[in-house]
Design a protein around this motif. Structure first.
Motif, PDB file in Angstrom:
ATOM      1  N   UNK A   1      15.489  -0.020   0.464  1.00  0.00           N
ATOM      2  CA  UNK A   1      14.824   0.852   1.240  1.00  0.00           C
ATOM      3  C   UNK A   1      13.594   1.211   0.315  1.00  0.00           C
ATOM      4  N   UNK A   2      12.457   1.443   0.888  1.00  0.00           N
ATOM      5  CA  UNK A   2      11.262   1.840   0.172  1.00  0.00           C
ATOM      6  C   UNK A   2      11.209   3.197  -0.202  1.00  0.00           C
ATOM      7  N   UNK A   3      10.607   3.591  -1.199  1.00  0.00           N
ATOM      8  CA  UNK A   3      10.591   5.114  -1.258  1.00  0.00           C
ATOM      9  C   UNK A   3       9.643   5.731  -0.385  1.00  0.00           C
ATOM     10  N   UNK A   4      10.120   6.940   0.034  1.00  0.00           N
ATOM     11  CA  UNK A   4       8.981   7.722   0.976  1.00  0.00           C
ATOM     12  C   UNK A   4       8.793   9.056   0.330  1.00  0.00           C
ATOM     13  N   UNK A   5       7.627   9.529   0.422  1.00  0.00           N
ATOM     14  CA  UNK A   5       7.412  10.962   0.030  1.00  0.00           C
ATOM     15  C   UNK A   5       7.011  11.743   1.327  1.00  0.00           C
ATOM     16  N   UNK A   6       7.660  12.836   1.423  1.00  0.00           N
ATOM     17  CA  UNK A   6       7.465  13.784   2.631  1.00  0.00           C
ATOM     18  C   UNK A   6       7.095  15.355   2.090  1.00  0.00           C
ATOM     19  N   UNK A   7       5.846  15.269   1.831  1.00  0.00           N
ATOM     20  CA  UNK A   7       5.524  17.027   1.329  1.00  0.00           C
ATOM     21  C   UNK A   7       5.780  17.924   2.372  1.00  0.00           C
ATOM     22  N   UNK A   8       6.259  18.988   1.749  1.00  0.00           N
ATOM     23  CA  UNK A   8       6.614  20.204   2.676  1.00  0.00           C
ATOM     24  C   UNK A   8       5.661  21.362   2.661  1.00  0.00           C
ATOM     25  N   UNK A   9       5.458  21.418   3.912  1.00  0.00           N
ATOM     26  CA  UNK A   9       4.243  22.358   4.225  1.00  0.00           C
ATOM     27  C   UNK A   9       4.773  23.757   4.286  1.00  0.00           C
ATOM     28  N   UNK A  10       6.119  23.838   3.785  1.00  0.00           N
ATOM     29  CA  UNK A  10       6.543  25.439   3.524  1.00  0.00           C
ATOM     30  C   UNK A  10       5.573  25.903   2.149  1.00  0.00           C
TER      31      UNK A  10
ATOM     32  N   UNK B   1      16.154   7.653  -1.030  1.00  0.00           N
ATOM     33  CA  UNK B   1      15.218   7.172  -0.770  1.00  0.00           C
ATOM     34  C   UNK B   1      14.045   7.811  -0.193  1.00  0.00           C
ATOM     35  N   UNK B   2      14.052   8.822   0.297  1.00  0.00           N
ATOM     36  CA  UNK B   2      13.243  10.026   0.994  1.00  0.00           C
ATOM     37  C   UNK B   2      13.135  11.266   0.322  1.00  0.00           C
TER      38      UNK B   2
ATOM     39  N   UNK C   1      -3.938  18.437  -7.577  1.00  0.00           N
ATOM     40  CA  UNK C   1      -4.519  17.447  -6.611  1.00  0.00           C
ATOM     41  C   UNK C   1      -3.267  16.972  -6.047  1.00  0.00           C
ATOM     42  N   UNK C   2      -2.928  17.495  -5.019  1.00  0.00           N
ATOM     43  CA  UNK C   2      -1.595  17.306  -4.275  1.00  0.00           C
ATOM     44  C   UNK C   2      -1.432  15.547  -3.974  1.00  0.00           C
ATOM     45  N   UNK C   3      -2.437  14.870  -3.552  1.00  0.00           N
ATOM     46  CA  UNK C   3      -2.403  13.519  -3.527  1.00  0.00           C
ATOM     47  C   UNK C   3      -2.002  12.746  -4.769  1.00  0.00           C
ATOM     48  N   UNK C   4      -2.626  13.383  -5.716  1.00  0.00           N
ATOM     49  CA  UNK C   4      -2.105  12.622  -7.025  1.00  0.00           C
ATOM     50  C   UNK C   4      -0.629  13.001  -7.571  1.00  0.00           C
ATOM     51  N   UNK C   5      -0.085  14.173  -7.083  1.00  0.00           N
ATOM     52  CA  UNK C   5       1.206  14.381  -7.352  1.00  0.00           C
ATOM     53  C   UNK C   5       2.071  13.534  -6.300  1.00  0.00           C
ATOM     54  N   UNK C   6       1.522  13.138  -5.139  1.00  0.00           N
ATOM     55  CA  UNK C   6       2.318  12.289  -4.522  1.00  0.00           C
ATOM     56  C   UNK C   6       2.667  11.063  -4.872  1.00  0.00           C
ATOM     57  N   UNK C   7       1.533  10.281  -5.599  1.00  0.00           N
ATOM     58  CA  UNK C   7       1.672   8.932  -6.165  1.00  0.00           C
ATOM     59  C   UNK C   7       2.390   9.024  -7.252  1.00  0.00           C
ATOM     60  N   UNK C   8       2.318  10.039  -8.414  1.00  0.00           N
ATOM     61  CA  UNK C   8       3.211  10.523  -9.261  1.00  0.00           C
ATOM     62  C   UNK C   8       4.635  10.457  -8.888  1.00  0.00           C
ATOM     63  N   UNK C   9       5.131  11.234  -8.053  1.00  0.00           N
ATOM     64  CA  UNK C   9       6.582  11.357  -7.456  1.00  0.00           C
ATOM     65  C   UNK C   9       7.048   9.880  -7.019  1.00  0.00           C
ATOM     66  N   UNK C  10       6.190   9.289  -6.400  1.00  0.00           N
ATOM     67  CA  UNK C  10       6.511   8.104  -5.854  1.00  0.00           C
ATOM     68  C   UNK C  10       6.694   7.226  -6.912  1.00  0.00           C
ATOM     69  N   UNK C  11       5.786   6.824  -8.116  1.00  0.00           N
ATOM     70  CA  UNK C  11       5.885   6.197  -8.889  1.00  0.00           C
ATOM     71  C   UNK C  11       7.133   6.294  -9.841  1.00  0.00           C
ATOM     72  N   UNK C  12       7.531   7.476  -9.954  1.00  0.00           N
ATOM     73  CA  UNK C  12       8.657   8.097 -10.753  1.00  0.00           C
ATOM     74  C   UNK C  12      10.229   7.365  -9.876  1.00  0.00           C
ATOM     75  N   UNK C  13      10.095   7.733  -8.644  1.00  0.00           N
ATOM     76  CA  UNK C  13      11.340   7.367  -8.128  1.00  0.00           C
ATOM     77  C   UNK C  13      11.458   5.866  -7.765  1.00  0.00           C
ATOM     78  N   UNK C  14      10.136   4.915  -7.659  1.00  0.00           N
ATOM     79  CA  UNK C  14      10.400   3.577  -7.580  1.00  0.00           C
ATOM     80  C   UNK C  14      10.903   2.896  -8.926  1.00  0.00           C
ATOM     81  N   UNK C  15      10.769   3.577 -10.015  1.00  0.00           N
ATOM     82  CA  UNK C  15      10.970   3.099 -11.415  1.00  0.00           C
ATOM     83  C   UNK C  15      12.548   3.347 -11.546  1.00  0.00           C
ATOM     84  N   UNK C  16      13.238   4.131 -10.777  1.00  0.00           N
ATOM     85  CA  UNK C  16      14.519   4.440 -11.240  1.00  0.00           C
ATOM     86  C   UNK C  16      15.590   3.578 -10.215  1.00  0.00           C
TER      87      UNK C  16
END
Length: 218
Positions: free
Chosen positions: A1-10, A190-191, A203-218
């Protein structure tokens, strides 16, 4: 399964939700925590706000219903246009019927389990859901510390999903950050729902990219 990032507006500014959505165009979903001050000790937002948010973003909404009567309300979120609607096993009285209604309305169906709720009793429902959400904090508030005790349950959930064909997404929600996302990914998630780790960043967008990268490496 591909990594997916779901930012929480909470964790976003509730007065600027459209801007919060626009700040993460590289996200896969926008996670919306619906709380009723009954199932959890907090009150956030409901269907009218979701309907407005749907008009303000092209990101699919990942609606997580932490409410007392999901059987009554969940189909309405799917009918409104949410891409995914998740109900809590601890609150649903007729989970199979409700999950099927969510799917019939065109959304992905999700089942959430609190940290203390074992996953094994819900193995028979895997065919009724598109996503299993394991809470990694006690539901109700953002910004809580990740509960390491849930990691073995993530492992067990992954084994059960794989046993049934591996078509169900495995989502984790609570305390997901650059310090914890790798462990969650290694356990089989995976989500990833991330609130403060995204909206607390410069930079929220950069944070999304960083989290995705870290999860994909695991």
């Amino acid at each position: 399964m591909a990594v997916q990032i779901s930012p929480s507006i909470l964790s976003a500014d509730f007065a600027r939700l459209a801007e919060a959505a626009a700040a993460v165009p590289n996200a896969d979903w926008l996670h919306v925590d619906v709380m009723d001050n009954h199932f959890v000790p907090n009150l956030t937002l409901g269907l009218p706000v979701v309907e407005s948010l749907l008009k303000a973003t092209t990101l699919p909404l990942d609606c997580h219903l932490m409410i007392e009567d999901p059987d009554r309300w969940a189909p309405s979120y799917a009918e409104a246009g949410a891409g995914s609607v998740t109900i809590h096993a601890e609150a649903a009285k007729a989970p199979i019927r409700t999950l099927r209604q969510i799917r019939a309305a065109g959304a992905r169906s999700g089942l959430a389990l609190n940290p203390g709720t074992p996953v094994e009793p819900y193995e028979d429902l895997l065919g009724e859901i598109d996503m299993l959400l394991l809470m990694t904090v006690e539901p109700g508030f953002g910004g809580q510390k990740f509960l390491d005790v849930v990691l073995p349950k993530i492992h067990r959930a992954r084994r059960l999903i794989d046993k049934h064909g591996g078509q169900v997404w495995l989502q984790v929600d609570g305390g997901v950050s650059d310090h914890t996302i790798e462990r969650c990914a290694e356990a089989g998630a995976d989500v990833f729902v991330a609130g403060n780790a995204v909206y607390g960043a410069d930079d929220p967008a950069m944070a999304v990219d960083s989290l995705r990268s870290m999860a994909e490496k695991s």
